[in-house]
Motif scaffolding. Structure first.
Motif, PDB file in Angstrom:
ATOM      1  N   ALA A 120       0.839  -1.210   0.000  1.00 52.85           N
ATOM      2  CA  ALA A 120       0.000   0.000   0.000  1.00 52.85           C
ATOM      3  C   ALA A 120       0.872   1.257   0.000  1.00 52.85           C
ATOM      4  N   VAL A 121       1.924   1.273   0.789  1.00 49.00           N
ATOM      5  CA  VAL A 121       2.824   2.434   0.818  1.00 49.00           C
ATOM      6  C   VAL A 121       3.515   2.599  -0.531  1.00 49.00           C
ATOM      7  N   ALA A 122       3.947   1.514  -1.140  1.00 46.53           N
ATOM      8  CA  ALA A 122       4.597   1.582  -2.450  1.00 46.53           C
ATOM      9  C   ALA A 122       3.629   2.108  -3.508  1.00 46.53           C
ATOM     10  N   ALA A 123       2.368   1.678  -3.458  1.00 45.74           N
ATOM     11  CA  ALA A 123       1.367   2.156  -4.419  1.00 45.74           C
ATOM     12  C   ALA A 123       1.114   3.652  -4.235  1.00 45.74           C
ATOM     13  N   LEU A 124       1.023   4.125  -2.988  1.00 46.49           N
ATOM     14  CA  LEU A 124       0.809   5.549  -2.742  1.00 46.49           C
ATOM     15  C   LEU A 124       1.988   6.384  -3.237  1.00 46.49           C
ATOM     16  N   ILE A 125       3.188   5.908  -3.013  1.00 47.11           N
ATOM     17  CA  ILE A 125       4.376   6.628  -3.486  1.00 47.11           C
ATOM     18  C   ILE A 125       4.395   6.674  -5.010  1.00 47.11           C
ATOM     19  N   THR A 126       4.054   5.565  -5.667  1.00 47.11           N
ATOM     20  CA  THR A 126       4.027   5.511  -7.127  1.00 47.11           C
ATOM     21  C   THR A 126       2.985   6.469  -7.687  1.00 47.11           C
ATOM     22  N   VAL A 127       1.801   6.484  -7.122  1.00 44.20           N
ATOM     23  CA  VAL A 127       0.743   7.394  -7.573  1.00 44.20           C
ATOM     24  C   VAL A 127       1.185   8.841  -7.383  1.00 44.20           C
ATOM     25  N   GLY A 128       1.826   9.134  -6.286  1.00 42.37           N
ATOM     26  CA  GLY A 128       2.317  10.494  -6.046  1.00 42.37           C
ATOM     27  C   GLY A 128       3.354  10.923  -7.062  1.00 42.37           C
ATOM     28  N   ILE A 129       4.271  10.042  -7.379  1.00 39.99           N
ATOM     29  CA  ILE A 129       5.309  10.367  -8.373  1.00 39.99           C
ATOM     30  C   ILE A 129       4.681  10.603  -9.739  1.00 39.99           C
ATOM     31  N   VAL A 130       3.741   9.748 -10.134  1.00 36.80           N
ATOM     32  CA  VAL A 130       3.067   9.900 -11.432  1.00 36.80           C
ATOM     33  C   VAL A 130       2.324  11.233 -11.487  1.00 36.80           C
ATOM     34  N   ASN A 131       1.640  11.617 -10.405  1.00 40.07           N
ATOM     35  CA  ASN A 131       0.918  12.892 -10.375  1.00 40.07           C
ATOM     36  C   ASN A 131       1.877  14.071 -10.498  1.00 40.07           C
ATOM     37  N   VAL A 132       3.016  14.013  -9.844  1.00 35.90           N
ATOM     38  CA  VAL A 132       4.005  15.096  -9.936  1.00 35.90           C
ATOM     39  C   VAL A 132       4.530  15.214 -11.358  1.00 35.90           C
ATOM     40  N   VAL A 133       4.832  14.089 -11.989  1.00 29.68           N
ATOM     41  CA  VAL A 133       5.352  14.119 -13.362  1.00 29.68           C
ATOM     42  C   VAL A 133       4.306  14.675 -14.316  1.00 29.68           C
ATOM     43  N   PHE A 134       3.057  14.221 -14.235  1.00 28.28           N
ATOM     44  CA  PHE A 134       1.999  14.736 -15.124  1.00 28.28           C
ATOM     45  C   PHE A 134       1.744  16.218 -14.871  1.00 28.28           C
TER      46      PHE A 134
END
Length: 153
Positions: A120-134
């Motif tokens: 769950a923590v890894a998924a939240l970090i991944t979603v956050g990184i994707v949002n920052v890049v977009f």
């Protein structure tokens, strides 16, 4: 001596000369907490402050005889107290085969919970990184000159 010791108190006290409370508990098929209670009660009855003093006292008392401290004869047979978690490898190879005492492995439910928490923590970090890049790409695209982005007609 103030009071006579029970057989179980005497047995626990004698075994404490060469074994830990957990080993004594496994050997006798009782909890290590119960072993500790028996030894503390024996020390209270003998009116001594330590296990060592209690062992010295019963060794010198003719009531308990010269064999008050039982010699350790080979490895202790592995007997698990009720409710103790048992490691499968320890049961297969025996407790005497390992040189360092290790804590029991976490239960499966604890392992599964830790794995799910990590996922769950890894998924939240991944979603956050994707949002920052977009977000960064969108901001840069808004400030780009009109002919910098080629779109198919």
């Amino acid at each position: 001596m103030a009071q006579r010791l029970t057989d179980r108190q005497l047995e626990c006290l004698r075994l404490s000369a060469t074994m830990t409370d957990k080993d004594i508990g496994r050997h006798l098929g009782i909890s290590h907490h119960t072993v500790s209670l028996h030894v503390r009660e024996a020390m209270r009855r003998l009116q001594v402050p330590s296990r060592k003093a209690a062992l010295r006292l019963i060794a010198s008392d003719p009531l308990y005889g010269p064999d008050a401290i039982a010699p350790r004869a080979g490895p202790v047979p592995v007997q698990f107290a009720p409710g103790d978690p048992v490691d499968d490898m320890e049961a297969m190879i025996g407790a005497s085969a390992r040189t360092w005492p290790l804590p029991p492995p976490p239960r499966r439910s604890v392992r599964l919970g830790l794995i799910l928490l990590f996922a769950a923590v890894a998924a939240l970090i991944t979603v956050g990184i994707v949002n920052v890049v977009f977000g960064a790409v969108g901001t840069l695209a808004a400030h780009a000159p009109p002919n910098a982005i080629l779109t198919p007609d």
